[in-house]
Scaffold this active site. Structure first.
Site: not given
Ligand code: PGA
Length: 244
Positions: A67, A136, A138, A143
């Site tokens: 992404d 959240n 995701h 999302e």
């Molecule tokens: P993070 O992000 O590894 O920085 O916790 C995870 C995500 O948002 O998929």
């Protein structure tokens, strides 16, 4: 889906690094989709060390970025592109033809999605996807509430993602939209690994693994993946009901 719990972040990261390494070793032309973020940092560093110390295994895999933040340039240290360059592409000297990252600066993000889909299709699909879980629930920028049938798409970012995402940037960043591989890729990948570390992730991990399976918590769809692995350290698993 298989759930594995490891002692700590280092142990978890090593196990994830081994999975990526074994994929590359057993199928040199593999297509591997990697997330960026804080969680995979050590796993990727260990993977590059493993590869460099095993000259018999050449890094002949194709890397697809999961992404990107729309409107954030690859030179920005908070971008997913910068992260993947710094931690995988540059250390392994992967040539451009083995790398496909979203161009989030394009004036036509829909076209960029089509190009990404065509690229993945031309490679025969994704062998291994390594993803994290957002606060959240995701995966990538899929999302809460996203359609599970989407491939590459552009999406308005959830409030949580916009707020939490500031941690990657040195100054305040304008985060409104993301471009991401969709959940269809996750469900179609031959192997999909979701991993999480730390007690901050424990509540959403519990929701993903013990709540209903629906895109209200996108990561819950991992439970439908026959080749899915959820890998946690003890702290991320601390709220799970014994026997999960
Ligand atoms: P993070 O992000 O590894 O920085 O916790 C995870 C995500 O948002 O998929």
């Amino acid at each position: 889906m298989k759930l594995s719990i490891f002692d700590d972040y280092a142990d978890l990261s090593y196990q994830v690094a081994r999975i990526i390494y074994e994929q590359v070793r057993s199928k040199p032309g593999s297509v591997i989709c990697l997330a960026s973020g804080d969680t995979p940092l050590l796993a990727y560093n260990l993977f590059t060390v493993l590869l460099k110390h095993t000259p018999v295994v050449s890094p002949h895999f194709t890397l697809v970025g999961l992404d990107e933040w729309i409107g954030i340039s690859p030179e920005n240290k908070g971008s997913c592109s910068y992260f993947l360059h710094r931690n995988i592409i540059d250390p392994l000297l992967l040539p451009p033809e083995q790398v496909r990252l979203f161009n989030a600066m394009t004036p036509d993000p829909e076209q960029e999605c089509r190009l990404m889909d065509e690229f993945i299709q031309s490679k025969g699909g994704i062998d291994l996807m390594i993803v994290g879980i957002g606060m959240n629930g995701h995966i990538g920028f899929n999302e809460p509430g996203v359609s599970p049938g989407l491939r590459s798409h552009v999406i308005a970012l959830d409030e949580t993602t916009r707020t939490v995402g500031q941690k990657y940037f040195t100054g305040a960043a304008t985060l409104t939209k993301g471009i991401t591989l969709g959940l269809k890729y996750l469900l179609e990948a031959k192997t999909a690994v979701l991993f999480a570390s730390g007690e901050g992730k424990a509540p959403i991990v519990k929701a993903a693994l013990e709540g209903e399976i629906n895109t209200g918590v996108p990561a819950s769809l991992m439970r439908k993946h026959p080749g899915g692995r959820v890998m946690l350290d003890r702290r991320a698993a601390s709220l799970l009901t014994p026997g999960t």
